[in-house]
Structure formats: C-alpha cells, structure tokens
Design a protein around this motif. Structure first.
Motif, PDB file in Angstrom:
ATOM      1  N   SER A   1       0.861  -1.179   0.000  1.00  0.00           N
ATOM      2  CA  SER A   1       0.000   0.000   0.000  1.00  0.00           C
ATOM      3  C   SER A   1       0.903   1.236   0.000  1.00  0.00           C
ATOM      4  N   ASP A   2       0.805   2.070   1.036  1.00  0.00           N
ATOM      5  CA  ASP A   2       1.648   3.267   1.099  1.00  0.00           C
ATOM      6  C   ASP A   2       2.806   3.103   2.071  1.00  0.00           C
ATOM      7  N   THR A   3       3.006   1.897   2.573  1.00  0.00           N
ATOM      8  CA  THR A   3       4.059   1.650   3.564  1.00  0.00           C
ATOM      9  C   THR A   3       5.309   1.130   2.876  1.00  0.00           C
ATOM     10  N   LYS A   4       6.426   1.805   3.090  1.00  0.00           N
ATOM     11  CA  LYS A   4       7.680   1.389   2.478  1.00  0.00           C
ATOM     12  C   LYS A   4       8.248   0.186   3.217  1.00  0.00           C
ATOM     13  N   LEU A   5       8.526  -0.882   2.468  1.00  0.00           N
ATOM     14  CA  LEU A   5       9.060  -2.103   3.062  1.00  0.00           C
ATOM     15  C   LEU A   5      10.572  -2.206   2.942  1.00  0.00           C
ATOM     16  N   GLY A   6      11.116  -1.712   1.849  1.00  0.00           N
ATOM     17  CA  GLY A   6      12.557  -1.824   1.667  1.00  0.00           C
ATOM     18  C   GLY A   6      12.992  -1.323   0.309  1.00  0.00           C
TER      19      GLY A   6
END
Length: 291
Positions: A206-211
């Motif tokens: 979604s809008d969450t940065k994972l890496g």
C-alpha cells in the motif's frame, strides 16, 4: 572609483569568457542486448581512453546476489548489490552493505526519536524496533538461526550503548556472515504491492515502504579526442548508452557540424561493436556556455 569598478568587471567577464566552453549532450538510448566485455576489449585495442567512470564488479566490495532468475533475465549479465534497506517504519530501517574489508556492515538507522529541542536523540537499546521484527530481519538477511540472531541483536544493542555521540540515531556492527540476498529479495517481492525499477528497486505495501535494493552493473565511459574535442560514449552492460561531447576551454559559442560529430561517433561505434544504426536515434542538445 567608477573606472576601477568597470575595469575590474570587464576583467572578470574576460576571464569567464576565456575559461568558458561549449558542449553537446546526447539522449540515452537502449541498444538492446550487447556483449559488454567484447565492447570493452575492442575499445582498449582501438586505443580509446577508458579512464573515466568505470565500474568493475570484481574490484568493488559489493553484496553477492546469488541466483535470482528474474534479475538474471533483467540484467542479462553480471550484477551486484551495493545496498539493502529493510524498513520498520518511515524513519527507522536496517541497512546491509559491505565495508572496506569486504565484511557485511549492518546498520540500524533510527530517526524516530527526538529531544525537546527537536534534535535526533542518541541511539539507545530501549529505542530499537520490536525484538521480533529485528530477529526476523537479521535471521532472514544473514541466514542466522534464532539463537545466533539473538546474539547478534544483543551485540548491536551493546554497540548502541557504547556509540553515544558517534552519530545520533545510528548503531552499526560488522559480521563475517554474508547476506542471503535471494531470501531478502523473495521476502520483498512476496510482501510488495508496488516496485519502482531503476538502479534502485523500492518496495511498498500500500503506502508503507518495506525496503529498497540498489544494484550495480558493469559500465564504462569510452573516450577519444578529435580536433581537441572530447567525444564520450557511456556504455552500460544493460544496453543503455549515452554520448556527449566536451569542447575545449575557450570554445564558448563555437559549434561542430552535425556531419562531423556524427562521423566521429559512427567510427567509434563501429570500432567497439555498437550498433551504428542506433546513432540515428540520438538527438544532440547543444550548450554554448557553462555559465
């Protein structure tokens, strides 16, 4: 006084003009699959200068990527990884790189805590992300079991306690363990919803940065001088090329005929084994001055 100011200003303008130079910059084009090593060899045999920007993977401290089929298909040649970042939140992430001794450098950047003055506070073990997340990321990235992951986390927290004042919000620790890149890349791809591809891939849910992962591929700049003008061809092993011309000092406002510079580049393309027909796709932009 006015005369002195005029003379000084005139002298300054003259100096700028004398040291000014014109240039041409070409578009970046994709020439498709190329035999990169053959191009470099031919450029050397032709006597071209390869002392400009030049990335040699075997001479750099980089993360070995292992076997990732999708990336091998994508890059079509050798590649390495220079940086991996795994995000706990937008301001806190684990980074994996190689240090000058080719050891894995693990760094926790934690910019989620500020003092009353608005400055980032020194890293403290109590400010670390949840242990469960840290243990999962360390175990996956370094191929450690639960016990070894716990020991590494303990050492990293100890480093945070002893690194006060070194760099606020940062704790680092080196290890001889290599990064298990296929495991990291699989995790990011299974978790992501959007990937922006370039030299650095960025992964989001979604809008969450994972890496993010930054790649390095072989590239070089092939240079020759013709009538005091420096002709450069940037070549990436991925098949991207760019051409530029830097004219000599004092050349501001001067031009080279299109027939001349295309003839020079055509000869260079032929000598190193680049597809000459791609030169016709390149548009050149003229800059009469550096000022």
């Amino acid at each position: 006084m006015a005369v002195l100011l005029f003379v000084g200003f005139f002298g300054f303008l003259m100096l700028m003009t004398i040291n000014d130079q014109a240039s041409y910059s070409g578009d970046t084009v994709d020439v498709g699959p190329i035999d990169y090593n053959s191009i470099v060899t031919k450029a050397e045999k032709a006597g071209y200068d390869l002392s400009g920007p030049y990335t040699k993977l075997d001479e750099a401290n980089l993360i070995e990527p292992g076997n990732v089929e999708s990336l091998e298909d994508r890059f079509k040649t050798d590649y390495r990884v220079s940086r991996i970042a795994l995000y706990y939140n937008l301001n806190t992430y684990l980074e994996f790189t190689k240090d000058e001794k080719n050891q894995t450098l693990v760094t926790l950047y934690n910019y989620s805590h500020y003092d009353d003055a608005g400055d980032i506070t020194p890293q403290m073990p109590s400010m670390f992300p949840e242990d469960s997340w840290m243990l999962k990321m360390l175990g996956m990235s370094l191929g450690l079991n639960e016990t070894d992951s716990g020991e590494f986390l303990k050492k990293l927290k100890n480093e945070a306690s002893t690194q006060k004042g070194v760099q606020k919000g940062v704790a680092s620790l080196t290890t001889k363990e290599n990064v298990d890149f296929p495991a990291v890349y699989a995790y990011l791809n299974q978790s992501k919803t959007t990937t922006f591809i370039g030299s650095e891939d960025k992964f989001y849910r979604s809008d969450t940065k994972l890496g993010c992962v930054r790649f390095v591929i072989p590239e070089t700049t092939i240079t020759q001088k013709h009538h005091f003008n420096k002709y450069e061809i940037y070549v990436s092993s991925s098949g991207l090329i760019r051409v530029d011309i830097m004219m000599p000092i004092g050349s501001a406002g001067k031009e080279i005929s299109e027939e001349e510079y295309r003839t020079v580049f055509r000869e260079m393309f032929e000598n190193v084994g680049l597809p000459v027909e791609k030169l016709d796709e390149i548009e050149f932009n003229y800059t009469p001055s550096i000022w």
